[in-house]
Design an enzyme around this catalytic site. Structure first.
Site, PDB file in Angstrom:
ATOM      1  CD  GLN A 521     -58.696 118.703  73.751  1.00 31.30           C
ATOM      2  OE1 GLN A 521     -57.945 118.094  72.993  1.00 31.30           O
ATOM      3  NE2 GLN A 521     -59.969 118.390  73.899  1.00 31.30           N
ATOM      4  CD  GLU A 522     -59.348 125.867  75.929  1.00 29.68           C
ATOM      5  OE1 GLU A 522     -60.421 126.109  75.359  1.00 29.68           O
ATOM      6  OE2 GLU A 522     -59.248 125.762  77.167  1.00 29.68           O
ATOM      7  CB  SER A 523     -59.102 127.121  69.371  1.00 33.39           C
ATOM      8  OG  SER A 523     -57.701 127.233  69.116  1.00 33.39           O
ATOM      9  CE1 TYR A 628     -58.917 122.436  77.415  1.00 28.89           C
ATOM     10  CE2 TYR A 628     -57.854 122.211  79.558  1.00 28.89           C
ATOM     11  CZ  TYR A 628     -58.064 122.920  78.395  1.00 28.89           C
ATOM     12  OH  TYR A 628     -57.420 124.119  78.205  1.00 28.89           O
TER      13      TYR A 628
END
Length: 672
Positions: A521-523, A628
């Site tokens: 999810q972050e990158s 998120y």
């Protein structure tokens, strides 16, 4: 072949494959020319672009070079130059992108003949402003047969489409504002539509957009928008009554502006002075705005009290109704949840979020057999192994999240079609050259089913395979996510750097599935990812957080530049995630929220009733963090099924969330 030295082996082979002589001639050009042209384009240096363009001829990314050069001087370009570009790069993303730009320019110039001639070839059709210009052209030409003003059978009319697009655009635009103004003059839109636009703009903190909307129906009053937006309390105090329709609407805008920053003060103003003076639909909208703000502040009782003052839910926006449903979820008031969902527009009710919670409302209190059957039908409509509510629905039906059967691998012919697709080649080349935005847009265009030559599920599978093999993980994941008839988990949930992630996670007692769920999810596994606020690398670590964590775990030689190193980024990111998890007594939703929004916020968000994790996640006030948390937990559950080889439970990972146990001492209270 300067740039090929840093390409993945797959892409290097792709570029030097079947069409080797041509591709070798193209790639022998200096890639630095493209880098310089991109920099010149961003600076608006038209002369430099024109100077460099001949050096880019024959390069794989030539269409981008030509696009930048012509786009930079499009205001001064002749129709013949535009036509020549469209012909030379026919079928490409760059052709359609320039056509989009040209149509906007023709619309701004009110050059309707050339606009009408160019518009039918526009393939993307995703620009609301261009769509509004096209609808305006239909209106001006009186083409009622093509797009009727009063369409039969409930199909959208021309006016309906203009209204929908105009209300959906948050920022100032020319096309939809112009079309709306024309239809207002023709009586096809009503003044209420313009005031609704103004209300939405004030709520979105877009005073200029609100002023433009007001100017369409009340030109003399538009100057007051800046005054009421800058100081709504002073504006309201200076006015004793609202005798006219225009004054009522302006008072409503002032109350909405006040509600955005101080909903309790807006409620007091409404009760003490303005409630009887403004129209019922205006009053309902203000109460809805007040209720939404209170719900976002997790004052659920006050929010439902404000929503209870609404006399007609049809006057509320779907966003207001969504927050009514969320406030009711926090309090377990299932009838209010059901009423809020039922009042939403059909499109919103079809979102998996509200399908799931609608099913839950049916089963909340002594359901009949018919209610049980309807709830089962709703769960079945969304249940699946991917997606937050899809996974929850699967569990409600008695299943767990398991890895689905893998579809047949792409055939040789399917792989070859992807490998030789010029748009995919350009996209990967651009991404690996550092032009990620350009490459991503071209890739998305090439894999869009709704443009000519778009891809079905098997073609998407092959395209995703190409991206995976090229280690362009974000396109691998996003392309695989678009298949509908099957889900290839090896593409959707890749595990690059597995030995490092698993070992580091195991060393500190952290679930590697949770780490992978967060990185995805972050990158999207982009090594050089960097956020707008300065977070870096695979795990998007902020410099201050990295420094604090390094000190905490004893990395005395750590320097900020090391965040870009893959292994160091994983070491720092996993350590911080473990510290956050410990601080929240092992709650994955709270730790994920803390990782995204800072630990202080979820410490406050957990206060209130003890509720199930899904309801808590749905009530996270920040849209970005809410999305998120849900995605990280759904990712984690899917990765756990892959790593463990056994069906998994999302519900077990969500748990119950409420105020902190008074006996629990947070070990890392100083988490940044």
């Amino acid at each position: 072949m300067q740039f090929l030295k840093i390409l993945t082996p797959v892409l290097a082979g792709l570029l030097l494959g079947a069409a080797a002589p041509v591709l070798q001639a193209q790639q022998s050009r200096n890639d630095e020319v493209l880098v310089q042209m991109n920099q010149a384009y961003r600076k608006g240096d038209k002369a430099r672009l024109t100077q460099l363009l001949p050096l880019a001829r024959g390069h794989t990314l030539e269409p981008w070079a030509a696009y930048w050069e012509l786009k930079a001087r499009l205001q001064d370009a002749s129709p013949d130059e535009v036509a020549a570009f469209l012909a030379r790069y026919a079928g490409s993303y760059q052709e359609d992108r320039l056509r989009n730009d040209w149509l906007l320019l023709l619309g701004q110039r009110r050059d309707w003949g050339p606009f009408a001639a160019a518009h039918p070839a526009y393939r993307m059709s995703d620009d609301r402003e261009v769509r509004c210009y096209a609808l305006l052209v239909d209106h001006l030409r009186g083409s009622a047969a093509a797009t009727p003003l009063a369409a039969p059978g409930g199909s959208p009319s021309l006016a309906d489409e203009v209204r929908r697009n105009w209300l959906a655009i948050r920022d100032a635009d020319d096309g939809c504002t112009l079309a709306a103004g024309e239809l207002l003059s023709a009586g096809q839109l009503k003044p209420a539509d313009a005031w609704r636009k103004a209300r939405l703009a004030v709520e979105a903190n877009r005073p200029g957009v609100a002023r433009t909307a007001v100017a369409l129906v009340a030109p003399d009053a538009s100057a007051e928008v800046a005054e009421l937006h800058g100081s709504p309390a002073r504006y309201l105090a200076a006015r004793a009554i609202a005798p006219s329709r225009i004054r009522k609407e302006l008072v409503t805008l002032a109350l909405l502006r006040m509600a955005a920053t101080d909903p309790d003060a807006a409620a007091l103003q409404l009760d003490s002075k303005w409630s009887a003076q403004i129209a019922p639909d205006e009053r309902n909208w203000v109460w809805g705005a007040i209720g939404r703000q209170q719900a976002q502040r997790l004052a659920s009782d006050a929010a439902l009290e404000s929503y209870g003052r609404v006399t007609r839910t049809a006057d509320l926006s779907d966003d207001m109704l969504a927050w009514k449903a969320r406030a009711a979820l926090r309090l377990g008031r299932w009838k209010d949840v059901a009423a809020a969902i039922e009042a939403m527009e059909p499109a919103s009710r079809q979102d998996a979020t509200w399908i799931y919670w609608r099913a839950r409302t049916l089963l909340a209190q002594s359901p009949s057999e018919a209610q049980r059957a309807e709830a089962t039908r709703l769960y079945q409509a969304i249940a699946g192994p991917t997606g937050f509510y899809e996974q929850l629905a699967q569990e409600e039906l008695g299943g767990r999240v398991a890895v689905p059967p893998r579809p047949p691998a792409p055939t040789l012919a399917e792989r070859e079609a992807a490998r030789l697709n010029p748009a995919l080649v350009r996209a990967i080349y651009a991404i690996q050259m550092g032009l990620r935005g350009e490459g991503t847009r071209e890739w998305n265009y090439a894999t869009n089913l709704h443009v000519p030559g778009g891809m079905d599920d098997r073609a998407l599978l092959a395209a995703a395979d190409l991206a995976c093999q090229s280690e362009v993980w974000d396109r691998c994941i996003n392309t695989s996510e678009r298949t509908r008839s099957f889900a290839d988990f090896t593409q959707r949930y890749p595990m690059p750097f597995q030995s490092t992630v698993v070992k580091r996670s195991g060393d500190i007692g952290l679930d590697p599935a949770y780490v992978y769920g967060l990185i995805r999810q972050e990158s999207r596994f982009i090594m050089d990812a960097r956020s707008g606020v300065g977070a870096s690398g695979l795990m998007q670590v902020m410099p201050a957080t990295a420094k604090w964590t390094a000190n905490k775990i004893g990395l005395t030689s750590f320097t900020p530049a090391q965040i870009a190193d893959r292994d160091t980024n994983i070491t720092i990111g996993t350590a911080y995630l473990k510290l956050a998890l410990d601080d929240f007594a092992g709650s994955m939703p709270l730790a994920a929220a803390g990782y995204n929004a800072g630990p202080g916020r979820p410490r406050n968000w957990r206060n209130g009733p003890v509720i199930e994790g899904a309801a808590w996640a749905e009530n996270v006030p920040f849209a970005e963090t809410r999305d998120y948390v849900k995605k990280v937990l759904a990712n984690t559950t899917a990765y756990a099924a892959m790593l463990g080889g056994q069906p998994q439970s999302l519900k077990a990972r969500l748990g119950m969330i409420g105020p902190k146990d008074p006996n629990f001492v947070e070990p890392n209270r100083d988490l940044p």
